[in-house]
Design a protein around this motif. Structure first.
Motif, PDB file in Angstrom:
ATOM      1  N   PRO A   1      43.050  32.269  36.918  1.00  0.00           N
ATOM      2  CA  PRO A   1      43.376  33.584  36.135  1.00  0.00           C
ATOM      3  C   PRO A   1      44.015  33.658  34.912  1.00  0.00           C
ATOM      4  O   PRO A   1      43.923  34.624  33.954  1.00  0.00           O
ATOM      5  CB  PRO A   1      44.322  34.325  37.258  1.00  0.00           C
ATOM      6  CG  PRO A   1      43.868  33.591  38.689  1.00  0.00           C
ATOM      7  CD  PRO A   1      43.561  32.022  38.371  1.00  0.00           C
TER       8      PRO A   1
ATOM      9  N   ARG B   1      38.699  35.855  32.316  1.00  0.00           N
ATOM     10  CA  ARG B   1      38.476  37.323  31.673  1.00  0.00           C
ATOM     11  C   ARG B   1      37.207  37.906  31.571  1.00  0.00           C
ATOM     12  O   ARG B   1      36.746  38.954  31.624  1.00  0.00           O
ATOM     13  CB  ARG B   1      39.636  37.639  30.478  1.00  0.00           C
ATOM     14  CG  ARG B   1      40.814  37.568  30.928  1.00  0.00           C
ATOM     15  CD  ARG B   1      41.859  37.921  29.839  1.00  0.00           C
ATOM     16  NE  ARG B   1      42.360  37.093  28.911  1.00  0.00           N
ATOM     17  CZ  ARG B   1      43.192  36.002  29.387  1.00  0.00           C
ATOM     18  NH1 ARG B   1      43.511  35.801  30.626  1.00  0.00           N
ATOM     19  NH2 ARG B   1      43.530  35.154  28.530  1.00  0.00           N
TER      20      ARG B   1
ATOM     21  N   GLU C   1      36.001  38.579  35.073  1.00  0.00           N
ATOM     22  CA  GLU C   1      36.883  39.096  35.991  1.00  0.00           C
ATOM     23  C   GLU C   1      36.308  40.424  36.588  1.00  0.00           C
ATOM     24  O   GLU C   1      36.308  40.645  37.883  1.00  0.00           O
ATOM     25  CB  GLU C   1      38.175  39.233  35.362  1.00  0.00           C
ATOM     26  CG  GLU C   1      39.383  39.950  36.101  1.00  0.00           C
ATOM     27  CD  GLU C   1      40.646  39.860  35.669  1.00  0.00           C
ATOM     28  OE1 GLU C   1      41.393  40.225  36.704  1.00  0.00           O
ATOM     29  OE2 GLU C   1      40.876  39.776  34.544  1.00  0.00           O
TER      30      GLU C   1
END
Length: 130
Positions: free
Chosen positions: A7, A13, A16
């Motif tokens: 993460p 990202r 995600e």
């Protein structure tokens, strides 16, 4: 090429939102009632991407003083799933447990080197080297 993101990685990202949607779609099938945010923030969470295509996620957590693994993936990723599980088990020095909620998950665990303990409970025994 297989890539692994945690993460805190910038690459995490990128995928995600699709990973979150995938988790929410299969959450009932993997037997976890925790939110995506909870597993992302409170487990050892790994995202796997193969050739720029999201495979899925595997996360490790402690239950009853033992390491457990759970995971989820996109469909038609069986071979990649086996490789992701095999790779992730190398990051631990203790035995790892997993509960398979369906036949496909059980087969995937077996192919990755887990052994059935009882019904849907599996274990990956770490090899002791001296």
């Amino acid at each position: 090429m297989l890539e692994v993101f945690i993460p805190s990685d910038a690459g995490f990202r990128i995928y995600e939102i699709p990973l979150r949607l995938l988790y929410e779609k299969v959450q009932d099938k993997i037997g976890d009632d925790n939110s995506f945010d909870f597993i992302r923030d409170h487990t050892l969470f790994y995202m796997f991407v193969f050739n720029n295509k999201l495979v899925g996620g595997i996360y490790y957590y402690i239950k009853d003083e033992k390491w457990y693994m759970n995971g989820f993936s996109n469909r038609k990723m069986f071979g990649a799933n086996v490789e992701c599980i095999k790779l992730s088990t190398t990051w631990f020095s203790s035995d790892i447990y997993a509960e398979a909620m369906n036949r496909a998950s059980a087969i995937c665990l077996l192919r990755a080197g887990f052994k059935r303990l009882h019904k849907n409970l599996f274990i990956f025994r770490q090899k002791i080297t001296s």
